[in-house]
Design an enzyme around this catalytic site. Structure first.
Site, PDB file in Angstrom:
ATOM      1  N   VAL A 195       0.811  -1.227   0.000  1.00 54.30           N
ATOM      2  CA  VAL A 195       0.000   0.000   0.000  1.00 54.30           C
ATOM      3  C   VAL A 195       0.839   1.269   0.000  1.00 54.30           C
ATOM      4  O   VAL A 195       0.316   2.354  -0.258  1.00 54.30           O
ATOM      5  CB  VAL A 195      -0.998   0.030   1.185  1.00 54.30           C
ATOM      6  CG1 VAL A 195      -2.009  -1.088   1.088  1.00 54.30           C
ATOM      7  CG2 VAL A 195      -0.272   0.035   2.535  1.00 54.30           C
ATOM      8  N   ASN A 242      -7.214  -1.589   5.760  1.00 58.44           N
ATOM      9  CA  ASN A 242      -6.896  -2.262   7.023  1.00 58.44           C
ATOM     10  C   ASN A 242      -5.386  -2.427   7.265  1.00 58.44           C
ATOM     11  O   ASN A 242      -4.955  -2.490   8.409  1.00 58.44           O
ATOM     12  CB  ASN A 242      -7.573  -3.642   7.025  1.00 58.44           C
ATOM     13  CG  ASN A 242      -7.007  -4.561   8.070  1.00 58.44           C
ATOM     14  OD1 ASN A 242      -7.361  -4.496   9.251  1.00 58.44           O
ATOM     15  ND2 ASN A 242      -6.083  -5.437   7.668  1.00 58.44           N
ATOM     16  N   SER A 291      -7.831   3.513  15.055  1.00 61.78           N
ATOM     17  CA  SER A 291      -7.452   2.868  16.322  1.00 61.78           C
ATOM     18  C   SER A 291      -7.914   3.710  17.495  1.00 61.78           C
ATOM     19  O   SER A 291      -7.991   4.949  17.392  1.00 61.78           O
ATOM     20  CB  SER A 291      -5.932   2.707  16.406  1.00 61.78           C
ATOM     21  OG  SER A 291      -5.566   2.189  17.670  1.00 61.78           O
ATOM     22  N   TYR A 346       2.658   5.837  15.937  1.00 65.32           N
ATOM     23  CA  TYR A 346       1.433   5.059  15.696  1.00 65.32           C
ATOM     24  C   TYR A 346       0.192   5.918  15.978  1.00 65.32           C
ATOM     25  O   TYR A 346      -0.732   5.973  15.160  1.00 65.32           O
ATOM     26  CB  TYR A 346       1.427   3.808  16.578  1.00 65.32           C
ATOM     27  CG  TYR A 346       0.259   2.875  16.313  1.00 65.32           C
ATOM     28  CD1 TYR A 346       0.177   2.148  15.130  1.00 65.32           C
ATOM     29  CD2 TYR A 346      -0.770   2.734  17.236  1.00 65.32           C
ATOM     30  CE1 TYR A 346      -0.885   1.296  14.874  1.00 65.32           C
ATOM     31  CE2 TYR A 346      -1.846   1.879  16.996  1.00 65.32           C
ATOM     32  CZ  TYR A 346      -1.893   1.153  15.810  1.00 65.32           C
ATOM     33  OH  TYR A 346      -2.956   0.310  15.562  1.00 65.32           O
ATOM     34  N   ALA A 347       0.192   6.586  17.136  1.00 64.81           N
ATOM     35  CA  ALA A 347      -0.973   7.399  17.505  1.00 64.81           C
ATOM     36  C   ALA A 347      -1.201   8.514  16.485  1.00 64.81           C
ATOM     37  O   ALA A 347      -2.341   8.786  16.090  1.00 64.81           O
ATOM     38  CB  ALA A 347      -0.789   7.973  18.902  1.00 64.81           C
ATOM     39  N   SER A 370      -0.313   8.519  13.350  1.00 60.21           N
ATOM     40  CA  SER A 370      -0.794   7.958  12.073  1.00 60.21           C
ATOM     41  C   SER A 370      -2.278   7.632  12.152  1.00 60.21           C
ATOM     42  O   SER A 370      -3.026   7.865  11.194  1.00 60.21           O
ATOM     43  CB  SER A 370       0.020   6.718  11.687  1.00 60.21           C
ATOM     44  OG  SER A 370      -0.303   5.596  12.491  1.00 60.21           O
ATOM     45  N   LYS A 371      -2.725   7.096  13.288  1.00 59.59           N
ATOM     46  CA  LYS A 371      -4.132   6.696  13.399  1.00 59.59           C
ATOM     47  C   LYS A 371      -5.053   7.906  13.573  1.00 59.59           C
ATOM     48  O   LYS A 371      -6.184   7.904  13.064  1.00 59.59           O
ATOM     49  CB  LYS A 371      -4.301   5.689  14.535  1.00 59.59           C
ATOM     50  CG  LYS A 371      -3.669   4.328  14.214  1.00 59.59           C
ATOM     51  CD  LYS A 371      -4.292   3.699  12.962  1.00 59.59           C
ATOM     52  CE  LYS A 371      -3.779   2.302  12.676  1.00 59.59           C
ATOM     53  NZ  LYS A 371      -4.441   1.670  11.526  1.00 59.59           N
ATOM     54  N   ILE A 397      -7.277  -5.780  20.332  1.00 56.97           N
ATOM     55  CA  ILE A 397      -7.771  -6.953  19.612  1.00 56.97           C
ATOM     56  C   ILE A 397      -6.623  -7.968  19.569  1.00 56.97           C
ATOM     57  O   ILE A 397      -5.488  -7.611  19.228  1.00 56.97           O
ATOM     58  CB  ILE A 397      -8.201  -6.585  18.165  1.00 56.97           C
ATOM     59  CG1 ILE A 397      -9.148  -5.364  18.150  1.00 56.97           C
ATOM     60  CG2 ILE A 397      -8.826  -7.792  17.477  1.00 56.97           C
ATOM     61  CD1 ILE A 397     -10.483  -5.555  18.827  1.00 56.97           C
TER      62      ILE A 397
HETATM   63  P1  NAD Z   1      -1.506  -7.821  11.790  1.00 56.10           P
HETATM   64  O1  NAD Z   1      -0.074  -7.433  11.964  1.00 56.10           O
HETATM   65  O2  NAD Z   1      -1.979  -9.133  12.323  1.00 56.10           O
HETATM   66  O3  NAD Z   1      -1.921  -7.749  10.242  1.00 56.10           O
HETATM   67  C1  NAD Z   1      -1.544  -6.645   9.436  1.00 56.10           C
HETATM   68  C2  NAD Z   1      -1.542  -7.075   7.983  1.00 56.10           C
HETATM   69  O4  NAD Z   1      -1.169  -5.934   7.189  1.00 56.10           O
HETATM   70  C3  NAD Z   1      -0.530  -8.202   7.681  1.00 56.10           C
HETATM   71  O5  NAD Z   1      -1.136  -9.231   6.935  1.00 56.10           O
HETATM   72  C4  NAD Z   1       0.570  -7.470   6.905  1.00 56.10           C
HETATM   73  O6  NAD Z   1       1.250  -8.314   5.972  1.00 56.10           O
HETATM   74  C5  NAD Z   1      -0.243  -6.387   6.199  1.00 56.10           C
HETATM   75  N1  NAD Z   1       0.612  -5.271   5.759  1.00 56.10           N
HETATM   76  C6  NAD Z   1       1.577  -4.636   6.466  1.00 56.10           C
HETATM   77  N2  NAD Z   1       2.185  -3.717   5.699  1.00 56.10           N
HETATM   78  C7  NAD Z   1       1.585  -3.776   4.477  1.00 56.10           C
HETATM   79  C8  NAD Z   1       1.784  -3.071   3.253  1.00 56.10           C
HETATM   80  N3  NAD Z   1       2.741  -2.129   3.110  1.00 56.10           N
HETATM   81  N4  NAD Z   1       0.983  -3.377   2.200  1.00 56.10           N
HETATM   82  C9  NAD Z   1       0.036  -4.342   2.312  1.00 56.10           C
HETATM   83  N5  NAD Z   1      -0.188  -5.044   3.436  1.00 56.10           N
HETATM   84  C10 NAD Z   1       0.587  -4.757   4.508  1.00 56.10           C
HETATM   85  O7  NAD Z   1      -2.342  -6.618  12.446  1.00 56.10           O
HETATM   86  P2  NAD Z   1      -3.879  -6.499  12.893  1.00 56.10           P
HETATM   87  O8  NAD Z   1      -3.918  -6.462  14.375  1.00 56.10           O
HETATM   88  O9  NAD Z   1      -4.747  -7.445  12.150  1.00 56.10           O
HETATM   89  O10 NAD Z   1      -4.142  -4.996  12.425  1.00 56.10           O
HETATM   90  C11 NAD Z   1      -4.942  -4.648  11.301  1.00 56.10           C
HETATM   91  C12 NAD Z   1      -5.269  -3.164  11.390  1.00 56.10           C
HETATM   92  O11 NAD Z   1      -5.983  -2.914  12.604  1.00 56.10           O
HETATM   93  C13 NAD Z   1      -4.045  -2.261  11.434  1.00 56.10           C
HETATM   94  O12 NAD Z   1      -4.300  -1.082  10.695  1.00 56.10           O
HETATM   95  C14 NAD Z   1      -3.899  -1.921  12.900  1.00 56.10           C
HETATM   96  O13 NAD Z   1      -3.235  -0.707  13.133  1.00 56.10           O
HETATM   97  C15 NAD Z   1      -5.362  -1.859  13.307  1.00 56.10           C
HETATM   98  N6  NAD Z   1      -5.590  -2.008  14.743  1.00 56.10           N
HETATM   99  C16 NAD Z   1      -5.233  -3.161  15.391  1.00 56.10           C
HETATM  100  C17 NAD Z   1      -5.487  -3.255  16.763  1.00 56.10           C
HETATM  101  C18 NAD Z   1      -5.136  -4.488  17.552  1.00 56.10           C
HETATM  102  O14 NAD Z   1      -5.246  -4.449  18.804  1.00 56.10           O
HETATM  103  N7  NAD Z   1      -4.722  -5.579  16.944  1.00 56.10           N
HETATM  104  C19 NAD Z   1      -6.095  -2.206  17.448  1.00 56.10           C
HETATM  105  C20 NAD Z   1      -6.439  -1.055  16.749  1.00 56.10           C
HETATM  106  C21 NAD Z   1      -6.191  -0.977  15.381  1.00 56.10           C
END
Ligand code: NAD
Length: 254
Positions: free
Chosen positions: A54, A80, A132, A145-146, A148-149, A178
């Site tokens: 992305v 995502n 987030s 991170y904060a 960016s979100k 999560i």
């Molecule tokens: P994860 O690390 O399990 O999955 C992230 C996915 O994004 C992976 O499959 C990775 O390969 C893909 N990715 C990373 N860089 C990429 C790129 N440049 N191009 C394409 N794909 C790419 O994380 P997750 O917990 O499933 O998080 C998903 C989203 O939810 C993220 O944006 C994260 O910030 C957000 N989020 C997660 C939580 C949490 O507690 N897990 C909380 C709030 C927000």
């Protein structure tokens, strides 16, 4: 399959695992044709996917053109893909900062920028950004991170304003804790995983952390006609964690 998203074409960035994979599954259960875009192949071998970075504009345009050609267009975009790291301000380089912004903020911008034409050609669509809770409040060491979100939340509102006239809604969800690989490093930095999870659970009025499907179900609603008059919103999904105020632990209240 018939369902509330029957006949819709959906793309999910970062759909290979975690929250993105759960979103792919729920969108497909609702009847959409779903293609995941990710750097790596999905944990679920049944899921349709294409390579996508992305942060790279050529990769983004190639992905969108390929999906649109195969599916006849795109109706739903879920931004995502995201990364997270913990670093003190002094221990953080400009390159660290730029990398966070490239994946978490430039990525959603590029995807939205290039999917709009596809959606407008089909009379509209829905964009759902994964923000987030940390775009609203923050843990220590999370400056990049904060930021960016919070940027994702701002982008969401701006896209809703600009794209409403061409029939495209844009909303975000702000998940709290999560259970995915994203925060597993933090949990596993303590020798007793069960204790960490129990303590984390106690921070939540519902008594536990979230599951990827908890996010996916809200995303499907935001992608569907059931939310047709909802746009420019950021919906927190955190088991009430942010709603509860802290009290001194010596007061021993539940
Ligand atoms: P994860 O690390 O399990 O999955 C992230 C996915 O994004 C992976 O499959 C990775 O390969 C893909 N990715 C990373 N860089 C990429 C790129 N440049 N191009 C394409 N794909 C790419 O994380 P997750 O917990 O499933 O998080 C998903 C989203 O939810 C993220 O944006 C994260 O910030 C957000 N989020 C997660 C939580 C949490 O507690 N897990 C909380 C709030 C927000």
């Amino acid at each position: 399959m018939t369902g509330r998203l029957s006949g819709k074409s959906a793309v999910v960035t970062g759909g290979a695992q975690g929250i993105g994979l759960a979103i792919c599954r729920r969108l497909a259960e609702a009847g959409a044709h779903v293609v995941a875009g990710d750097l790596r192949s999905p944990q679920d071998g049944n899921l349709a996917w294409k390579p996508l970075d992305v942060t790279d504009e050529d990769s983004v345009t190639g992905f969108i053109e390929a999906v649109a050609a195969e599916q006849g267009g795109i109706d739903i975009l879920v931004n995502n893909a995201g990364i997270m790291f913990e670093r003190s301000l002094a221990g953080q380089s400009a390159n660290d900062w730029d990398r966070m912004m490239a994946v978490n903020l430039r990525g959603p911008f590029l995807m939205a920028r290039h999917v709009v034409e596809q959606m407008a050609a089909r009379g509209g669509g829905a964009i759902v950004n994964i923000g987030s809770l940390e775009g609203i409040a923050c843990n220590p060491g999370h400056t990049a991170y904060a930021a960016s979100k919070a940027g994702v939340h701002g982008l969401t509102v701006a896209l809703a304003v600009d794209l409403g006239p061409v029939g495209i809604r844009c909303n975000a969800v702000a998940p709290g804790w999560i259970d995915t690989d994203l925060n597993r490093v933090y949990v596993e930095s303590h020798p007793d995983r069960d204790l960490v999870m129990a303590e984390l659970g106690r921070l939540h009025p519902v008594g536990h952390v979230g599951d990827p499907l908890d996010v996916a179900d809200v995303v499907v609603w935001l992608a569907s006609e059931e939310s047709r008059f909802v746009t420019g919103q950021v919906i927190t999904i955190d088991g009430g964690r942010h709603a509860r105020l802290s009290l001194p632990s010596i007061m021993n209240r539940a």
